[in-house]
Design an enzyme around this catalytic site. Structure first.
Site, mmCIF file in Angstrom:
data_model
loop_
_atom_site.group_PDB
_atom_site.id
_atom_site.type_symbol
_atom_site.label_atom_id
_atom_site.label_comp_id
_atom_site.label_asym_id
_atom_site.label_seq_id
_atom_site.Cartn_x
_atom_site.Cartn_y
_atom_site.Cartn_z
ATOM 1 N N LYS A 167 1.201 14.420 1.809
ATOM 2 C CA LYS A 167 -0.122 14.781 1.296
ATOM 3 C C LYS A 167 -0.263 16.295 1.099
ATOM 4 O O LYS A 167 -1.200 16.772 0.491
ATOM 5 C CB LYS A 167 -1.212 14.261 2.230
ATOM 6 C CG LYS A 167 -1.258 12.732 2.312
ATOM 7 C CD LYS A 167 -2.300 12.253 3.308
ATOM 8 C CE LYS A 167 -2.251 10.753 3.562
ATOM 9 N NZ LYS A 167 -2.887 9.952 2.494
ATOM 10 N N LYS B 65 -14.204 9.021 -3.828
ATOM 11 C CA LYS B 65 -15.458 9.355 -3.142
ATOM 12 C C LYS B 65 -15.938 10.753 -3.548
ATOM 13 O O LYS B 65 -17.138 10.978 -3.756
ATOM 14 C CB LYS B 65 -15.272 9.269 -1.619
ATOM 15 C CG LYS B 65 -14.949 7.843 -1.150
ATOM 16 C CD LYS B 65 -14.358 7.762 0.255
ATOM 17 C CE LYS B 65 -13.717 6.387 0.471
ATOM 18 N NZ LYS B 65 -12.920 6.299 1.713
ATOM 19 N N LYS C 93 -8.270 14.048 4.817
ATOM 20 C CA LYS C 93 -7.451 12.839 4.780
ATOM 21 C C LYS C 93 -6.509 12.914 5.976
ATOM 22 O O LYS C 93 -6.452 13.947 6.646
ATOM 23 C CB LYS C 93 -6.650 12.753 3.482
ATOM 24 C CG LYS C 93 -5.888 14.058 3.141
ATOM 25 C CD LYS C 93 -5.134 13.963 1.832
ATOM 26 C CE LYS C 93 -5.982 14.149 0.598
ATOM 27 N NZ LYS C 93 -6.183 12.930 -0.172
ATOM 28 N N ARG C 94 -5.760 11.837 6.237
ATOM 29 C CA ARG C 94 -4.791 11.904 7.319
ATOM 30 C C ARG C 94 -3.789 13.031 7.069
ATOM 31 O O ARG C 94 -3.500 13.364 5.923
ATOM 32 C CB ARG C 94 -4.066 10.565 7.469
ATOM 33 C CG ARG C 94 -4.904 9.535 8.163
ATOM 34 C CD ARG C 94 -5.313 9.985 9.540
ATOM 35 N NE ARG C 94 -4.174 10.012 10.417
ATOM 36 C CZ ARG C 94 -3.874 9.075 11.302
ATOM 37 N NH1 ARG C 94 -4.677 8.038 11.465
ATOM 38 N NH2 ARG C 94 -2.811 9.178 12.060
ATOM 39 N N HIS D 236 0.793 -1.232 0.000
ATOM 40 C CA HIS D 236 0.000 0.000 0.000
ATOM 41 C C HIS D 236 0.822 1.277 0.000
ATOM 42 O O HIS D 236 0.251 2.358 -0.006
ATOM 43 C CB HIS D 236 -0.919 0.054 1.219
ATOM 44 C CG HIS D 236 -2.026 -0.946 1.189
ATOM 45 N ND1 HIS D 236 -3.266 -0.674 0.665
ATOM 46 C CD2 HIS D 236 -2.070 -2.223 1.603
ATOM 47 C CE1 HIS D 236 -4.033 -1.739 0.778
ATOM 48 N NE2 HIS D 236 -3.325 -2.703 1.346
ATOM 49 N N THR E 50 -8.172 7.029 -1.949
ATOM 50 C CA THR E 50 -9.525 6.536 -2.185
ATOM 51 C C THR E 50 -10.533 7.661 -1.946
ATOM 52 O O THR E 50 -11.628 7.638 -2.509
ATOM 53 C CB THR E 50 -9.852 5.342 -1.269
ATOM 54 O OG1 THR E 50 -9.382 5.628 0.058
ATOM 55 C CG2 THR E 50 -9.191 4.074 -1.764
#
Ligand code: 73E
Length: 821
Positions: free
Chosen positions: A550, A656, A544-545, A356, A652
């Protein structure tokens, strides 16, 4: 409507539950009690199908998937279960008659948050799809006493509050004490000769009793109910306090403590490995219990353990469950007396591994000392696996030490779990096309060269049942009104919406729905944050985290940059924007927590600045989790997917948002690449370096951010505001570390490791394009509708079918239920 559902029975059941469990009449029940009563009534309907499903699996002697995962981020079950038994209208009617509102009752359920982020949520989406498609499968995990912490924001800082999700009892779980089993830790291995061969006996160990709790996973409208099995730990022997044997007493206390601590809490790290002993205990605990149980179940119906793999497959969700490889070997060798070659043939045909992440700090490497002390027999087996594998490397690459250095399972005093997972299984997959290519070309290149047949891609997916049907009922109903309900179990069908994308009436209807969803989110924000936001502004969302790769930091720096422009020119022609953030930071991740503080400090200054006339608002949504995510996705106009290219394996959340008609503002990273391929680059806002460019710079040792700092006044101005007290007048040094991380090489990392300043101009330019595009409402509505219409590929139903065809080879099972049994 579900065959097993009867309105009157259901109503009686709710009333009875309130009476029987809480000694109250229905009109006296608190909302929490009503939730429990309704949940038990729903469970009652599910149970019949649950039993019937497992009878059918037995009858057909179906091959079974065990999805082994440290994390299952399930989110609330009640609403989802009601939808999946197809009883939503009837349940609403009953509750209405009883004077309750379903939404309010749903809000009483705690989010079972037994996961951190994408990896755990993926596991939950996969379970939903497996049940809906009718495949025999168990999710196997840990029943953490405390799941992902609750996030409180105090004075702009994140505070972690324990998530006591079991405090009122969880109505959907069932304790299955009959399947309890023993798991052993520590001690030593004694070798004995018997029947002309060596036998290995673990002695002087400590052990715990693993007790499973089952949760139903309800398929959509097909009577199939699969099982999520999460293991609790209990002390093995109740001991008497008057024991005279001091050694026994000591050991009993230790075993009791072990049982208590082992399942106490989920490690709150996403994409990061901390190397804690307790974490390895957790891993072996749930794996040993799950593998033992899978073997026992197989032997109930079959004689020949050599054919175990024909009826069983283990999917390892990242390397966290990799001890399944040596644990299965141990059982086959020590309990079934198979030869090494026989045991290895079975094991390597049973296990498959999903990677992952390529983030190096997430790579699991256990010190030999720790590993062998905690799992002495397992370590012996890993040593032998390694010895044989190194021999194989030497045969293939004679004299090539470099290959051994890179591929050996045990090296440099450490056990490397990814290497073990690759060698011990028959399949290695990445989670998006680009990610798998990077694995093959870079991170796992040597393994790919040696065993190319194992490698394959499985692009992630999400369940439309939760993230559209449940989370966005207005849009779901609109879609069904246009094209029928087939999309619920066949998402590619949603492409039929494309013909409406140009229709002005449909565009208007779509934008009205988006507006109502924005009103719903605005209300949530007002209630939870006390901030007023304007639903007519662009809702620009990054949830998100929190992780440096990110790049939430790039987003907030751009907000500052925009704010500066507005301050310089209060008449600046811009569409009002609401920047919405939601993110938990790992409790020990200092810089991530400081970024949360920065976002909140910027929000404070901007939201209270009357001079900009509300053109920018910044909102940090506290405690981002599955239940509020559903509300957030439905309300988003812009989906921020801005990771440094090559770093986000898939993502992901991006899917969404797309499903809910938000436009992607993103880099060519992870599954963004495939999203853009489906919807067309003209219906997204793509910017930044490509993964090849990023990897190119990394191989050169980075780039020089000072050049950008010196030559770009606007960027320099933003950076200076981090250290001149602009957002922290009380403590101008507060954000120094963030400033340093971007410019300074004195820390051990490269300056600007994640290329924030490098990508900034291109990001700002893409943001500018969004501002322009939103002015053309027709264009925007069309692009948004096309995003929904082109999201078909990203259903987890498609992902699961690919796993089934290429890796698991399961067969679909049909479950028939007679009406009103
Ligand atoms: O890109 C996401 C991916 O969409 C990735 O970062 C995430 O997995 C998602 C599902 O495939 C992920 N989480 C972890 N590694 N990758 C992770 C690592 C260690 C502990 C907890 C989570």
């Amino acid at each position: 409507m579900s065959m097993g559902f009867d309105k009157e029975t259901f109503k009686k059941s709710v009333i009875y539950n309130v009476k029987n469990v809480f000694r109250k009449t229905i009109d006296e029940a608190t909302p929490e009690q009503a939730f429990q009563a309704v949940a038990y009534a729903v469970k009652d309907v599910i149970i019949d199908e649950w039993i019937a499903t497992h009878k059918e699996y037995e009858k057909q002697d179906a091959k079974t998937l065990y999805y082994l995962s440290m994390e299952f981020l399930m989110g609330r079950a009640l609403g989802n279960n009601i939808i999946n038994i197809m009883a939503l209208p009837e349940v609403k009617e009953v509750l209405d008659e009883l004077g309750f509102d379903l939404n309010a009752i749903e809000d009483q359920e705690p989010d079972p948050a037994l996961g951190n982020g994408g990896l755990g949520r993926l596991a939950a989406c996969f379970l939903d799809s497996l049940a809906t498609l009718g495949y025999p499968a168990y999710g196997c995990g840990i029943r953490y006493r405390y799941g992902m912490f609750k996030q409180k924001i105090e004075n702009g800082y994140q505070m972690e509050v324990p998530d006591d999700w079991l405090k009122n009892g969880y109505p959907f779980e069932v304790r299955r004490a009959e399947y309890a089993t023993e798991v052993k830790f520590g001690g030593y291995v004694r070798t004995v000769w018997e029947d002309g061969r060596e036998h290995f006996v673990q002695e002087g160990y400590q052990s715990v009793r693993a007790v499973p709790y089952d949760m139903p996973i309800v398929g959509y409208g097909n009577n199939v109910v699969n099982t999520l099995r999460i293991w609790d730990a209990e002390a093995i022997n109740t001991f008497s306090l008057d024991s005279f044997d001091k050694g026994d007493y000591q050991k009993a206390v230790e075993q009791e403590n072990l049982a208590k601590t082992i399942v106490e809490v989920l490690y709150p790290n996403d994409n990061h490995y901390a190397g804690k002993e307790l974490r390895l205990k957790q891993q072996y605990f749930f794996i040993s219990a799950s593998v033992q149980r899978a073997v026992k179940k197989y032997m109930e119906k079959h004689e020949d353990i050599h054919k175990f793999f024909e009826k069983t497959v283990f999917q390892l969700n990242d390397t966290h469950p990799t001890v399944a490889v040596p644990e299965l070997m141990r059982i086959l060798l020590d309990e079934f007396n198979l030869t090494w070659d026989e045991a290895w043939a079975v094991t390597t045909k049973t296990c498959a591994y999903t990677n992952h992440t390529i983030m190096s700090e997430a790579l699991e490497k256990w010190p030999i000392e720790l590993f062998s002390r905690l799992l002495p027999r397992i370590y012996q087996i890993v040593e032998e696996i390694n010895r044989r594998f190194v021999e194989q490397i030497q045969q293939m690459y004679p004299g090539n030490q470099d290959k051994i250095r890179k591929m050996a399972i045990i090296y440099d005093g450490q056990v490397r779990m990814a290497n073990l997972a690759i060698v011990g299984g028959f399949s290695v997959n990445g989670v998006a096309r680009l990610h798998t290519e990077i694995l093959k070309k870079e991170e796992l290149r040597d393994f790919y060269e040696m065993m190319p047949q194992k490698f394959n891609n499985k692009t992630n997916g999400i369940t439309q049942r939760r993230f559209l049907l449940h989370g966005n009922p207005l849009l779901a109903e609109w879609v069904t009104g246009k094209i029928g309900s087939e999309w619920i179990t066949n998402l590619p069908h949603i492409h039929r919406l494309a013909v409406y994308a140009d229709d002005p009436k449909c565009q208007q209807e779509f934008m009205d729905i988006k507006y109502q969803n924005k009103v719903r989110l605005a209300k949530y924000i007002k209630e939870h944050n006390g901030i007023d936001v304007d639903p007519r502004s662009i809702f620009d969302v990054q949830v998100k985290r929190l992780h440096e790769y990110k790049r939430q930091l790039m987003n907030i720096l751009h907000v500052i940059y925009l704010y500066n422009q507005l301050k310089d020119n209060p008449n600046l022609d811009m569409i009002p924007r609401t920047f919405i953030f939601g993110a938990k930071a790992a409790a020990g991740y200092k810089r991530a927590k400081l970024t949360i503080k920065l976002i909140n400090s910027v929000a404070d200054v901007i939201n209270n600045d009357k001079s900009i006339d509300g053109k920018i608002k910044v909102v940090f949504i506290e405690d981002y989790k599955v239940s509020n995510a559903e509300i957030i996705f439905a309300a988003a106009d812009v989906s921020e997917q801005i990771s440094t290219a090559s770093k986000e394996a898939s993502g992901t959340g991006n899917m969404k948002f797309m499903l809910n008609g938000a436009l992607t503002l993103g880099t060519m990273d992870g599954a963004n690449v495939e999203i853009v391929e489906e919807v067309g680059a003209e219906n997204a806002f793509i910017f930044g370096m490509t993964s090849d460019e990023v990897i190119g710079y990394e191989n050169k040792g980075g780039y020089n951010p000072m050049e950008i700092f010196n030559n770009n006044y606007q960027i320099r101005r933003v950076l200076m505001q981090l250290i001149n007290g602009y957002f922290a007048p009380q403590d101008p040094e507060l954000f120094r570390d963030i400033y340093n991380s971007l410019l300074n090489t004195q820390s051990s990392d490269r300056a600007d490791t994640y290329f924030i300043l490098k990508d900034f101009p291109s990001y700002a330019e893409a943001q500018q394009r969004i501002d322009q595009a939103y002015r053309n409402e027709t264009w925007w509505a069309k692009a948004a509708i096309l995003n929904v219409a082109c999201s078909g590929k990203f259903t987890s139903d498609r992902t699961i079918e690919e796993y089934v065809n290429d890796i698991w080879h399961l067969e679909k099972v049909k479950v028939e239920i007679e009406a009103n049994q």
